[in-house]
Design a protein around this motif. Structure first.
Motif, PDB file in Angstrom:
ATOM      1  N   CYS A   1       0.845  -1.184   0.000  1.00 25.73           N
ATOM      2  CA  CYS A   1       0.000   0.000   0.000  1.00 25.73           C
ATOM      3  C   CYS A   1       0.889   1.246   0.000  1.00 25.73           C
ATOM      4  O   CYS A   1       1.770   1.374   0.846  1.00 25.73           O
ATOM      5  CB  CYS A   1      -0.918   0.012   1.218  1.00 25.73           C
ATOM      6  N   PRO A   2       0.664   2.189  -0.919  1.00 25.10           N
ATOM      7  CA  PRO A   2       1.501   3.384  -0.963  1.00 25.10           C
ATOM      8  C   PRO A   2       1.247   4.346   0.195  1.00 25.10           C
ATOM      9  O   PRO A   2       2.084   5.190   0.495  1.00 25.10           O
ATOM     10  CB  PRO A   2       1.123   4.038  -2.299  1.00 25.10           C
TER      11      PRO A   2
ATOM     12  N   GLU B   1      -2.340  -9.028  -4.029  1.00 25.94           N
ATOM     13  CA  GLU B   1      -2.653  -7.986  -5.017  1.00 25.94           C
ATOM     14  C   GLU B   1      -4.151  -7.745  -5.096  1.00 25.94           C
ATOM     15  O   GLU B   1      -4.941  -8.641  -5.377  1.00 25.94           O
ATOM     16  CB  GLU B   1      -2.107  -8.391  -6.383  1.00 25.94           C
ATOM     17  N   THR B   2      -4.535  -6.509  -4.847  1.00 25.03           N
ATOM     18  CA  THR B   2      -5.918  -6.050  -4.905  1.00 25.03           C
ATOM     19  C   THR B   2      -5.893  -4.551  -5.091  1.00 25.03           C
ATOM     20  O   THR B   2      -4.860  -3.908  -4.900  1.00 25.03           O
ATOM     21  CB  THR B   2      -6.687  -6.443  -3.631  1.00 25.03           C
TER      22      THR B   2
ATOM     23  N   CYS C   1      -5.884   0.165   5.436  1.00 24.64           N
ATOM     24  CA  CYS C   1      -6.331   1.559   5.563  1.00 24.64           C
ATOM     25  C   CYS C   1      -7.523   1.904   4.676  1.00 24.64           C
ATOM     26  O   CYS C   1      -8.138   2.953   4.853  1.00 24.64           O
ATOM     27  CB  CYS C   1      -5.179   2.528   5.316  1.00 24.64           C
ATOM     28  N   GLY C   2      -7.831   1.051   3.685  1.00 20.55           N
ATOM     29  CA  GLY C   2      -9.042   1.236   2.902  1.00 20.55           C
ATOM     30  C   GLY C   2      -8.933   2.127   1.673  1.00 20.55           C
ATOM     31  O   GLY C   2      -9.933   2.343   0.992  1.00 20.55           O
ATOM     32  N   ILE C   3      -7.769   2.627   1.344  1.00 23.20           N
ATOM     33  CA  ILE C   3      -7.672   3.476   0.151  1.00 23.20           C
ATOM     34  C   ILE C   3      -7.759   2.636  -1.112  1.00 23.20           C
ATOM     35  O   ILE C   3      -7.473   1.454  -1.090  1.00 23.20           O
ATOM     36  CB  ILE C   3      -6.369   4.311   0.126  1.00 23.20           C
ATOM     37  N   ILE C   4      -8.122   3.273  -2.211  1.00 23.01           N
ATOM     38  CA  ILE C   4      -8.113   2.626  -3.523  1.00 23.01           C
ATOM     39  C   ILE C   4      -6.722   2.891  -4.099  1.00 23.01           C
ATOM     40  O   ILE C   4      -6.366   4.042  -4.386  1.00 23.01           O
ATOM     41  CB  ILE C   4      -9.206   3.190  -4.454  1.00 23.01           C
ATOM     42  N   ILE C   5      -5.933   1.830  -4.215  1.00 24.74           N
ATOM     43  CA  ILE C   5      -4.525   1.966  -4.593  1.00 24.74           C
ATOM     44  C   ILE C   5      -4.377   2.573  -5.985  1.00 24.74           C
ATOM     45  O   ILE C   5      -3.541   3.448  -6.207  1.00 24.74           O
ATOM     46  CB  ILE C   5      -3.801   0.612  -4.482  1.00 24.74           C
TER      47      ILE C   5
ATOM     48  N   PRO D   1      -0.484  10.806  -3.884  1.00 19.20           N
ATOM     49  CA  PRO D   1      -0.033  11.504  -2.667  1.00 19.20           C
ATOM     50  C   PRO D   1       0.096  13.003  -2.902  1.00 19.20           C
ATOM     51  O   PRO D   1       0.443  13.447  -3.990  1.00 19.20           O
ATOM     52  CB  PRO D   1       1.336  10.867  -2.390  1.00 19.20           C
ATOM     53  N   VAL D   2      -0.183  13.760  -1.879  1.00 19.07           N
ATOM     54  CA  VAL D   2      -0.046  15.206  -1.919  1.00 19.07           C
ATOM     55  C   VAL D   2       1.341  15.548  -1.401  1.00 19.07           C
ATOM     56  O   VAL D   2       1.737  15.132  -0.328  1.00 19.07           O
ATOM     57  CB  VAL D   2      -1.132  15.881  -1.041  1.00 19.07           C
TER      58      VAL D   2
END
Length: 150
Positions: free
Chosen positions: A117-118, A126-127, A133-137, A142-143
């Motif tokens: 996860c980034p 792999e998904t 954390c629930g983010i969509i990879i 990133p900001v």
């Protein structure tokens, strides 16, 4: 000198008052917890003491009988000593069975199909969505510290 064992057989007289008397007597006379005394009463017949002289076994039996228990004193029969070649009833010793060699299954770290996860750094199969954390990879962007995207 022969050794003896004392076998507790339960109540000498059946009845709720006698059972209560026996349980209290077991607790007091033999320093047992209520649970242990109840367990002893439920598992009859049970050997409560072994390796005693005839006199000591009789004293144990008398103590049980005084609190309402029924016991039996028996002489212990020693087990015959057997050497490696001895077999009961003259039977020859069986040949040892060969054991089959079964190698341990190979343990591999399956890294194929894994993704990190980034955002949180969690490694997972792999998904597109991080399990932790629930983010969509695939949509993660990133900001940077200066407020610009990317």
């Amino acid at each position: 000198m022969a050794s003896h064992k004392v076998i507790f057989l339960g109540l000498s007289v059946i009845g709720p008052e006698e059972e209560g008397r026996l349980l209290k007597g077991l607790q007091k006379r033999f320093n047992l917890t209520p649970e242990r005394a109840e367990s002893l009463l439920q598992r009859v017949p049970v050997v409560v003491k072994k390796g005693l002289s005839k006199d000591d076994a009789e004293r144990f039996a008398k103590a049980f009988e005084e609190i309402g228990g029924k016991v039996d004193v028996q002489e212990e029969t020693p087990a015959p000593e057997m050497t490696r070649g001895d077999r009961p009833e003259g039977k020859p010793e069986p040949e040892p069975k060969p054991t089959l060699y079964r190698p341990e299954p190979e343990k591999r770290a399956y890294k194929v199909g894994m993704v990190v996860c980034p955002q949180c750094g969690f490694e997972q199969p792999e998904t597109d969505e991080c399990v932790k954390c629930g983010i969509i990879i695939s949509k993660y962007n990133p900001v940077s510290g200066d407020g610009s995207l990317g």
